[in-house]
Design a protein around this motif. Structure first.
Motif, PDB file in Angstrom:
ATOM      1  N   ALA A  92     -34.034 -34.094 -27.716  1.00 40.41           N
ATOM      2  CA  ALA A  92     -32.951 -34.513 -28.609  1.00 40.41           C
ATOM      3  C   ALA A  92     -31.813 -35.170 -27.821  1.00 40.41           C
ATOM      4  CB  ALA A  92     -32.436 -33.327 -29.412  1.00 40.41           C
ATOM      5  N   LEU A  93     -31.426 -34.573 -26.711  1.00 39.53           N
ATOM      6  CA  LEU A  93     -30.357 -35.149 -25.887  1.00 39.53           C
ATOM      7  C   LEU A  93     -30.755 -36.531 -25.366  1.00 39.53           C
ATOM      8  CD1 LEU A  93     -29.212 -31.966 -23.942  1.00 39.53           C
ATOM      9  CD2 LEU A  93     -27.815 -33.289 -25.570  1.00 39.53           C
ATOM     10  N   ASN A  94     -32.009 -36.683 -24.976  1.00 41.08           N
ATOM     11  CA  ASN A  94     -32.495 -37.972 -24.466  1.00 41.08           C
ATOM     12  C   ASN A  94     -32.637 -39.024 -25.561  1.00 41.08           C
ATOM     13  OD1 ASN A  94     -32.629 -36.997 -21.849  1.00 41.08           O
ATOM     14  ND2 ASN A  94     -34.804 -36.527 -21.966  1.00 41.08           N
ATOM     15  N   ASN A  95     -32.560 -38.588 -26.824  1.00 41.77           N
ATOM     16  CA  ASN A  95     -32.729 -39.515 -27.945  1.00 41.77           C
ATOM     17  C   ASN A  95     -31.494 -39.614 -28.825  1.00 41.77           C
ATOM     18  OD1 ASN A  95     -35.673 -40.637 -28.102  1.00 41.77           O
ATOM     19  ND2 ASN A  95     -35.815 -38.551 -27.309  1.00 41.77           N
ATOM     20  N   GLY A  96     -30.314 -39.347 -28.236  1.00 45.48           N
ATOM     21  CA  GLY A  96     -29.070 -39.657 -28.910  1.00 45.48           C
ATOM     22  C   GLY A  96     -28.286 -38.507 -29.518  1.00 45.48           C
ATOM     23  N   TRP A  97     -28.801 -37.283 -29.461  1.00 43.02           N
ATOM     24  CA  TRP A  97     -28.054 -36.145 -29.990  1.00 43.02           C
ATOM     25  C   TRP A  97     -26.871 -35.863 -29.069  1.00 43.02           C
ATOM     26  CZ3 TRP A  97     -28.774 -30.569 -28.520  1.00 43.02           C
ATOM     27  CH2 TRP A  97     -28.042 -29.715 -29.348  1.00 43.02           C
ATOM     28  N   ASP A  98     -25.721 -35.526 -29.648  1.00 48.36           N
ATOM     29  CA  ASP A  98     -24.502 -35.301 -28.867  1.00 48.36           C
ATOM     30  C   ASP A  98     -24.380 -33.899 -28.283  1.00 48.36           C
ATOM     31  OD1 ASP A  98     -23.826 -33.716 -31.060  1.00 48.36           O
ATOM     32  OD2 ASP A  98     -22.231 -35.041 -31.765  1.00 48.36           O
ATOM     33  N   GLY A  99     -25.326 -33.022 -28.557  1.00 49.30           N
ATOM     34  CA  GLY A  99     -25.295 -31.674 -27.998  1.00 49.30           C
ATOM     35  C   GLY A  99     -24.506 -30.677 -28.807  1.00 49.30           C
ATOM     36  N   SER A 100     -23.871 -31.115 -29.900  1.00 49.99           N
ATOM     37  CA  SER A 100     -23.079 -30.164 -30.688  1.00 49.99           C
ATOM     38  C   SER A 100     -23.262 -30.300 -32.198  1.00 49.99           C
ATOM     39  CB  SER A 100     -21.597 -30.281 -30.333  1.00 49.99           C
ATOM     40  OG  SER A 100     -21.118 -31.568 -30.650  1.00 49.99           O
ATOM     41  N   SER A 101     -23.541 -31.480 -32.706  1.00 51.91           N
ATOM     42  CA  SER A 101     -23.680 -31.651 -34.155  1.00 51.91           C
ATOM     43  C   SER A 101     -24.951 -30.973 -34.655  1.00 51.91           C
ATOM     44  CB  SER A 101     -23.709 -33.144 -34.514  1.00 51.91           C
ATOM     45  OG  SER A 101     -24.861 -33.757 -33.973  1.00 51.91           O
ATOM     46  N   ALA A 102     -25.026 -30.790 -35.955  1.00 54.58           N
ATOM     47  CA  ALA A 102     -26.253 -30.273 -36.555  1.00 54.58           C
ATOM     48  C   ALA A 102     -27.392 -31.223 -36.215  1.00 54.58           C
ATOM     49  CB  ALA A 102     -26.084 -30.147 -38.061  1.00 54.58           C
ATOM     50  N   LEU A 103     -28.565 -30.659 -35.979  1.00 56.06           N
ATOM     51  CA  LEU A 103     -29.713 -31.453 -35.531  1.00 56.06           C
ATOM     52  C   LEU A 103     -30.897 -31.229 -36.458  1.00 56.06           C
ATOM     53  CD1 LEU A 103     -31.113 -33.202 -33.324  1.00 56.06           C
ATOM     54  CD2 LEU A 103     -31.595 -31.055 -32.110  1.00 56.06           C
ATOM     55  N   GLU A 104     -31.534 -32.331 -36.846  1.00 55.69           N
ATOM     56  CA  GLU A 104     -32.761 -32.275 -37.629  1.00 55.69           C
ATOM     57  C   GLU A 104     -33.801 -33.121 -36.910  1.00 55.69           C
ATOM     58  OE1 GLU A 104     -32.901 -32.551 -42.122  1.00 55.69           O
ATOM     59  OE2 GLU A 104     -33.817 -34.471 -41.549  1.00 55.69           O
ATOM     60  N   VAL A 105     -34.890 -32.470 -36.480  1.00 62.95           N
ATOM     61  CA  VAL A 105     -35.950 -33.160 -35.763  1.00 62.95           C
ATOM     62  C   VAL A 105     -37.199 -33.152 -36.631  1.00 62.95           C
ATOM     63  CG1 VAL A 105     -37.414 -33.178 -33.703  1.00 62.95           C
ATOM     64  CG2 VAL A 105     -35.013 -32.519 -33.519  1.00 62.95           C
ATOM     65  N   SER A 106     -37.754 -34.341 -36.876  1.00 60.10           N
ATOM     66  CA  SER A 106     -38.966 -34.486 -37.676  1.00 60.10           C
ATOM     67  C   SER A 106     -40.104 -34.970 -36.787  1.00 60.10           C
ATOM     68  CB  SER A 106     -38.757 -35.503 -38.800  1.00 60.10           C
ATOM     69  OG  SER A 106     -37.765 -35.056 -39.692  1.00 60.10           O
TER      70      SER A 106
END
Length: 164
Positions: free
Chosen positions: A71-85
């Protein structure tokens, strides 16, 4: 859930989607989502369709995937809610019985949701062997998933440990 794509948007709507403190100031939300300016003039219309959830799609096979790192390598900021499909047809797998196909660990301050439409699978164990006089049992297979952090999983696909 994303903000509406038309009609009036209030500061309360923006705060409901992205969090924040009172009194509400639109400057709290600079750069909070794609399409929202990081500085300068900001308009309520910049928030049309904006979401406080980072959505990431896994569209290619992955070996021994660490969800947080991916997720971090694909643009997640490390703090917002995360949805991975994980897309249909995609396989997240392991090449070792001692390592799961997918590991979910570390910090997810906004929470994490996994939607699996593909296959998450552990490595199969070694087969057994039998002769007329001896029987050697097969070895255990590996885990498909290890979750060391809180996660919500919607499994529409296949989640399978390795056979042995």
């Amino acid at each position: 859930m994303a903000l509406q794509t038309s009609g009036p948007i209030s500061l309360q709507d923006i705060q409901g989607e992205f969090g924040g403190t009172n009194p509400i100031s639109v400057s709290e939300y600079y750069g909070v989502a794609s399409g929202v300016p990081a500085s300068g003039v900001i308009s309520f219309s910049d928030f049309y369709g904006a979401s406080g959830v980072t959505q990431i799609t896994v569209s290619a096979d992955q070996q021994e995937m660490d969800l947080r790192t991916y997720a971090l390598n694909n643009g997640w900021d490390g703090s917002s809610a995360l949805e991975v499909s994980i897309n249909s047809g995609v396989v997240v797998y392991s090449g070792s019985t001692s390592t799961p196909g997918l590991t979910i660990s570390g910090s997810f301050p906004g929470g994490v949701t996994l939607i699996n439409s593909g296959t998450i699978v552990g490595m199969g164990g070694a087969g057994g062997d039998a002769t007329v006089d001896t029987v050697e049992p097969g070895a255990d297979g590996g885990n498909a998933l290890t979750a060391l952090s809180a996660v919500s999983i919607n499994n529409i696909g296949t989640l399978a440990g390795g056979g042995g």
